[in-house]
Design a protein around this motif. Structure first.
Motif, PDB file in Angstrom:
ATOM      1  N   ARG A 121       0.830  -1.207   0.000  1.00 43.85           N
ATOM      2  CA  ARG A 121       0.000   0.000   0.000  1.00 43.85           C
ATOM      3  C   ARG A 121       0.866   1.260   0.000  1.00 43.85           C
ATOM      4  O   ARG A 121       0.620   2.201  -0.754  1.00 43.85           O
ATOM      5  CB  ARG A 121      -0.921  -0.007   1.217  1.00 43.85           C
ATOM      6  N   THR A 141      -8.133   1.285  -3.183  1.00 43.93           N
ATOM      7  CA  THR A 141      -8.667  -0.074  -3.077  1.00 43.93           C
ATOM      8  C   THR A 141      -8.976  -0.646  -4.452  1.00 43.93           C
ATOM      9  O   THR A 141      -8.693  -1.814  -4.746  1.00 43.93           O
ATOM     10  CB  THR A 141      -9.933  -0.080  -2.201  1.00 43.93           C
ATOM     11  N   GLU A 142      -9.557   0.188  -5.326  1.00 45.16           N
ATOM     12  CA  GLU A 142      -9.884  -0.260  -6.681  1.00 45.16           C
ATOM     13  C   GLU A 142      -8.627  -0.625  -7.467  1.00 45.16           C
ATOM     14  O   GLU A 142      -8.591  -1.647  -8.161  1.00 45.16           O
ATOM     15  CB  GLU A 142     -10.663   0.829  -7.422  1.00 45.16           C
ATOM     16  N   LEU A 144      -5.653  -1.561  -6.284  1.00 44.04           N
ATOM     17  CA  LEU A 144      -5.073  -2.786  -5.750  1.00 44.04           C
ATOM     18  C   LEU A 144      -5.873  -4.004  -6.195  1.00 44.04           C
ATOM     19  O   LEU A 144      -5.306  -5.050  -6.536  1.00 44.04           O
ATOM     20  CB  LEU A 144      -5.008  -2.719  -4.222  1.00 44.04           C
ATOM     21  N   GLY A 145      -7.196  -3.872  -6.219  1.00 42.25           N
ATOM     22  CA  GLY A 145      -8.034  -4.963  -6.696  1.00 42.25           C
ATOM     23  C   GLY A 145      -7.841  -5.220  -8.180  1.00 42.25           C
ATOM     24  O   GLY A 145      -7.819  -6.367  -8.640  1.00 42.25           O
ATOM     25  N   ARG A 146      -7.670  -4.155  -8.946  1.00 45.68           N
ATOM     26  CA  ARG A 146      -7.519  -4.272 -10.398  1.00 45.68           C
ATOM     27  C   ARG A 146      -6.279  -5.075 -10.762  1.00 45.68           C
ATOM     28  O   ARG A 146      -6.269  -5.802 -11.756  1.00 45.68           O
ATOM     29  CB  ARG A 146      -7.455  -2.880 -11.020  1.00 45.68           C
ATOM     30  N   GLY A 148      -4.902  -7.333  -8.754  1.00 44.26           N
ATOM     31  CA  GLY A 148      -4.917  -8.601  -8.042  1.00 44.26           C
ATOM     32  C   GLY A 148      -4.149  -8.624  -6.743  1.00 44.26           C
ATOM     33  O   GLY A 148      -3.642  -9.672  -6.333  1.00 44.26           O
ATOM     34  N   ASP A 150      -5.468  -7.122  -3.741  1.00 47.90           N
ATOM     35  CA  ASP A 150      -6.328  -6.636  -2.661  1.00 47.90           C
ATOM     36  C   ASP A 150      -6.082  -7.347  -1.339  1.00 47.90           C
ATOM     37  O   ASP A 150      -6.391  -6.812  -0.279  1.00 47.90           O
ATOM     38  CB  ASP A 150      -7.817  -6.723  -3.047  1.00 47.90           C
ATOM     39  N   GLY A 151      -5.486  -8.533  -1.349  1.00 52.57           N
ATOM     40  CA  GLY A 151      -5.193  -9.219  -0.101  1.00 52.57           C
ATOM     41  C   GLY A 151      -3.745  -9.077   0.339  1.00 52.57           C
ATOM     42  O   GLY A 151      -3.321  -9.719   1.307  1.00 52.57           O
ATOM     43  N   ARG A 152      -2.981  -8.220  -0.341  1.00 47.98           N
ATOM     44  CA  ARG A 152      -1.544  -8.114  -0.076  1.00 47.98           C
ATOM     45  C   ARG A 152      -1.111  -6.714   0.353  1.00 47.98           C
ATOM     46  O   ARG A 152       0.093  -6.434   0.395  1.00 47.98           O
ATOM     47  CB  ARG A 152      -0.766  -8.486  -1.347  1.00 47.98           C
ATOM     48  N   GLN A 164       4.240 -10.601  -8.462  1.00 48.88           N
ATOM     49  CA  GLN A 164       3.466  -9.754  -7.556  1.00 48.88           C
ATOM     50  C   GLN A 164       4.131  -8.393  -7.369  1.00 48.88           C
ATOM     51  O   GLN A 164       3.452  -7.367  -7.300  1.00 48.88           O
ATOM     52  CB  GLN A 164       3.309 -10.460  -6.201  1.00 48.88           C
ATOM     53  N   ARG A 167       3.266  -6.305 -10.213  1.00 48.50           N
ATOM     54  CA  ARG A 167       1.880  -5.841 -10.071  1.00 48.50           C
ATOM     55  C   ARG A 167       1.822  -4.598  -9.167  1.00 48.50           C
ATOM     56  O   ARG A 167       1.041  -3.684  -9.413  1.00 48.50           O
ATOM     57  CB  ARG A 167       0.995  -6.951  -9.507  1.00 48.50           C
TER      58      ARG A 167
END
Length: 260
Positions: A121, A141-142, A144-146, A148, A150-152, A164, A167
């Motif tokens: 983040r 948030t969007e 990070l989700g885009r 892949g 969002d859980g990291r 990763q 990403r």
């Protein structure tokens, strides 16, 4: 409806959207002086529409890196002009140019260039903090989700795989909503499977997010993800290929002498 703009398709139609994301006019770059000049770029002119994916290829020494550096405002042309989103970079002072790069240009490099001590983040937020911009939680948030991740968000780079980490670099490039994302061999340090995932993600950023991506690469397979491939040779444009396949790109590169 899809409309044609300078041979590259674009799905947008407002006045702003008709302004090229990137426009080079007669860009020449000469290094050295007094008989030691090297002409790295020679009068390159090209307009790249918004919402497109362009690959830049050429033999070693063809001017690919210089093209990207001049296009992204990392280096000043000897002559000619470069515009990003309608703003002419060559007229800006260093401070204004630095601010523009932070906000309107994204970069994804072969080396991920993440800060090891910061979380995912915090690395993604970094361009906004440097620019003094407000951080929008929903947008972060969007993004990070885009990509892949969002859980990291709380992980550090050392806890992530190479794919990763790249990403994270792409999310960092996206977070400022730039006019253009420049990729300098963005999959060069990745294995084949991971490279395909990253290229598919960049393609998705264009197709679903309306982003503009300009990628320097030596890999015909990577170039096949683009809408158009620009070929450079001896500092000049040597043609282009629309809707490229890896085979067609490799054949064109052979004719340019890249793998003779």
């Amino acid at each position: 409806m899809r409309t044609e703009t300078s041979g590259v398709t674009s799905s947008r139609g407002t006045d702003r959207d008709r302004t090229p994301a990137l426009n080079l006019v007669g860009v020449t770059k000469v290094y050295g002086k007094d008989g030691t000049e090297v002409r790295a770029l020679n009068g390159v002119s090209v307009a790249i529409p918004r919402g497109t994916f362009t690959a830049v290829m050429g033999p070693s020494g063809s001017g690919k890196s210089t093209f990207m550096h001049c296009a992204a405002g990392l280096d000043r042309p000897t002559s000619g002009s470069t515009e990003v989103g309608g703003t002419e970079l060559t007229r800006l002072g260093e401070t204004a140019l630095t601010k523009l790069r932070r906000k309107r240009i994204g970069f994804v490099f072969q080396s991920f260039n993440l800060v090891p001590s910061l979380t995912v983040r915090q690395n993604v937020e970094l361009p906004l903090r440097l620019a003094g911009e407000r951080i929008e939680e929903a947008w972060l948030t969007e993004v990070l989700g885009r990509v892949g991740l969002d859980g990291r968000a709380g992980h550090r780079p050392g806890e992530l795989s190479g794919g990763q980490q790249q990403r994270v670099a792409i999310a960092r490039a996206l977070v400022t909503r730039p006019d253009v994302i420049f990729g300098d061999e963005p999959t060069g340090a990745l294995d084949t499977v991971t490279a395909r995932e990253i290229l598919a993600l960049l393609r998705e950023c264009v197709d679903e997010g309306g982003q503009t991506v300009v990628m320097v690469t030596h890999d015909p397979g990577a170039a096949s993800y683009a809408d158009r491939v620009l070929f450079l040779a001896d500092g000049s444009l040597a043609g282009h290929l629309d809707r490229p396949t890896a085979e067609a790109v490799a054949e064109r590169m052979t004719r340019l002498g890249a793998w003779s």
